[in-house]
Design a protein around this motif. Structure first.
Motif, short mmCIF file in Angstrom:
data_model
loop_
_atom_site.label_atom_id
_atom_site.label_comp_id
_atom_site.label_asym_id
_atom_site.label_seq_id
_atom_site.Cartn_x
_atom_site.Cartn_y
_atom_site.Cartn_z
N LYS A 45 0.82 -1.21 0.00
CA LYS A 45 0.00 0.00 0.00
C LYS A 45 0.86 1.26 0.00
N SER A 46 1.82 1.31 0.94
CA SER A 46 2.66 2.51 1.03
C SER A 46 3.52 2.66 -0.21
N THR A 47 4.00 1.55 -0.71
CA THR A 47 4.82 1.58 -1.91
C THR A 47 4.04 2.22 -3.06
N MET A 173 -2.10 10.29 2.07
CA MET A 173 -1.94 10.13 3.52
C MET A 173 -1.63 8.67 3.83
N ASP A 174 -0.49 8.46 4.46
CA ASP A 174 -0.09 7.09 4.78
C ASP A 174 -0.37 6.80 6.25
N GLU A 175 -1.45 6.13 6.53
CA GLU A 175 -1.88 5.85 7.90
C GLU A 175 -1.73 7.07 8.80
N PRO A 176 -2.40 8.15 8.46
CA PRO A 176 -2.14 9.42 9.16
C PRO A 176 -2.59 9.42 10.60
#
Ligand SMILES: Nc1ncnc2c1ncn2[C@@H]1O[C@H](COP(=O)(O)OP(=O)(O)O)[C@@H](O)[C@H]1O
Ligand SMILES: [Mg+2]
Lengths: 253, 294
Positions: A45-47, A173-176
């Motif tokens: 996901k983050s990638t 937004m990465d797991e904000p």
């Protein structure tokens, strides 16, 4: 309302060295929507998120195949100005990471590095951004105080304001909210809901309720593949794939 | 019966803990004691000759009378000169190695070489400095040649501390800056360097201490045995405190008579180093605070 594709990934494969982290991902996201990426840890996901503002460029030995279009432009084409791209595609990270500067200077930073000198303009943009991130009321009397003195939740909203200050059209937004308490988390969620009128938001989250609450569409990733991508309602109530069903009902992951 | 309680075991364990604690404590106290001893020794032996005249006048009577002004000025010149040279180059190399260079053989090679550089005996630097700066480049015995030689000597220290200081900055700050559309150079200048600066100054402090105390590198490049006047240009020779001390202690005209002068010189040298350290520490604290509130 006419819906318009703003982000389009086409046949994206991505490698960290030999590790094939993303496999043949294609998906389109519409302007002024919130898209949630869900899936177990390490599924990419983050990638994928970092591909959208080219933050993976910083990783040695990374390789991309396929195309990613933002507002119709191939962002990996030759000659793309990466810093300009990043002004258009803002990012909020998992852990709040304000600079060790004052609250004011944190927000002004993005403007200053873009060569903005006009003091009055900077001041008005700082206020606007803080209001946009629902933080103005809490900090308007201490703009000259170090950002580190804010609580974790406030710091994260400061980071959102900092991203808004350069007026991006997309916000990643990465797991904000994963490092925040429940109250701060719900504030961030409310904020996301408000922000989508002006921005297109892509959010990675571990928290399925959160995805269900804030997003219009949800993409489920598993082992580097995009398993299912649909309206959030559909994904949570009536997914097509068994894997999706298993994940959202907590049977694995 | 409880399986957790065994008073004998407990006592034994506590005794070992106690012994370990005291061994460590005594060792660190011993270090402090030695330091205090050295300082006390110098103060007792040297304080008698250190006065305003000692600090501000020229040596006289075969260096058995008068003061050490030219040596103080000389050492200050050498400290300043070597820093002007080593600080920018060292900091820039450190930035290159940590921020720009890909992690390949070239960088590993640079790193190994800087480490090697720091293990070369300082007398070898002296010889090299003489060959290159004094003779080949024709600077002669001069502040310039001495400063360059001392600069080379401390370059690895500056590079290494810069590298360490940069490494300590969490990547999340770099990412935050880049994600806002800042260039790499802007990120380094506006975010990374200000945060790392207090620690970089530590490198500066270490280098200053080293430079002001070295004798071997200046022996063939700048230091004068006896030169009772102040330098007027960077091409002049100067006296320097550590070398002056050496001369007074071993090869003056009357070693017995100049012994108190030697202790006085040592005391002044140490005080100068302490003073510079204090100054640098103040600077460090000031920068640390400035960064957070700017
Ligand atoms: N910089 C990197 N270098 C090498 N492998 C990485 C890097 N970042 C992530 N990975 C690997 O890629 C996979 C996907 O990671 P990531 O996108 O962070 O997953 P997620 O965000 O879904 O938890 C994981 O197996 C992870 O170990
Ligand atoms: Mg992740």
């Amino acid at each position: 309302m006419e819906n318009q594709t703003i982000i389009s990934a086409q046949g994206v494969n991505f490698w960290y060295g030999d590790y094939h982290a993303l496999r043949d991902i294609s998906l389109d996201m519409e302007a002024h929507t919130v898209t949630a990426f869900i899936g177990p840890s390490g599924c990419g996901k983050s990638t994928f998120l970092r591909l959208l503002n080219r933050m993976n460029d910083l990783v040695d030995g990374a390789r991309l195949e396929g195309r990613i279009l933002i507002e119709g432009e191939d962002i990996y084409a030759r000659g793309v100005m990466v810093d300009e791209l990043r002004k258009r595609v803002g990012m909020v990270f998992q852990k709040p990471n304000p600079f060790p500067k004052t609250i004011f200077e944190n927000i002004a930073y993005g403007l200053r590095v873009n060569g903005v000198r006009d003091k009055a303009f900077i001041e008005s943009r700082v206020e606007e951004s803080l209001k946009g991130a629902a933080l103005w009321g809490e900090v308007k009397d201490k703009l000259k105080k170090p950002a580190f003195e804010l609580s974790g939740g406030q710091q994260q909203r400061l980071c959102i304001a900092r991203a808004l200050a350069v007026q991006p059209s997309i916000l990643l937004m990465d797991e904000p909210a994963s490092a925040l308490d429940p109250i701060s988390t719900s504030k961030i969620e409310e904020l996301i809901y408000e922000l989508k009128t002006e921005y297109t938001i892509v959010i990675v989250t571990h928290n399925m309720q959160q995805a269900a609450r804030v997003s219009d569409r949800t993409a489920f990733f598993y082992l580097g593949e995009l398993i299912e991508y649909d309206e959030t309602k559909k994904i949570f109530l009536n997914p097509e794939k068994a894997q999706t069903q298993n994940y959202i009902t907590g049977r694995f992951g | 019966m409880s399986t957790l309680i065994n008073t004998k075991y407990d006592r034994r364990k506590r005794r070992t803990q106690g012994i370990a604690f005291w061994v460590f404590r005594l060792m660190s106290l011993a270090v402090v004691a030695i330091l205090v001893w050295i300082l006390g020794f110098l103060v007792v032996k040297g304080i008698g000759v250190v006065n305003w005249e000692f600090l501000t006048s020229m040596p006289e009577d075969g260096m058995t009378k008068g003061g050490i002004l030219p040596a103080i000025v000389g050492t200050l010149c050498l400290v300043a000169g070597s820093m002007v040279f080593a600080f920018p180059i060292g900091v820039m190399s450190g930035i290159y190695i940590n921020e720009y260079a890909p992690n390949n053989w070239l960088v590993k090679f640079i790193r190994v070489m800087t480490n090697n550089l720091s293990s070369i005996p300082s007398i070898v630097f002296g010889l090299f400095g003489m060959a290159l700066f004094v003779n080949t480049l024709g600077f002669g015995d001069s502040i310039l040649a001495g400063s360059l030689t001392l600069g080379l000597l401390v370059l690895p220290v500056v590079i290494r501390t810069t590298e360490e200081a940069l490494k300590a900055i969490d990547n999340s700050y770099r990412n935050a800056s880049l994600a806002l559309g800042a260039t790499k150079l802007q990120t380094i200048r506006k975010v990374v360097l200000p945060m790392a600066f207090p620690n970089i100054i530590t490198g500066l402090i270490l280098s200053v201490g080293r430079v002001s105390g070295e004798t071997a590198p200046i022996l063939f490049t700048v230091a004068a045995y006896f030169l009772p006047k102040l330098p007027t240009s960077i091409f002049d020779q100067v006296m320097a405190l550590p070398y002056h001390l050496y001369v007074l202690a071993t090869s003056g005209t009357d070693i017995q008579a100049s012994r108190p002068m030697a202790y006085g010189t040592a005391l002044v040298l140490i005080l100068i180093v302490l003073l510079i350290n204090l100054l640098a520490n103040g600077l460090r604290a000031w920068f640390g605070k400035k960064v957070k509130t700017n």
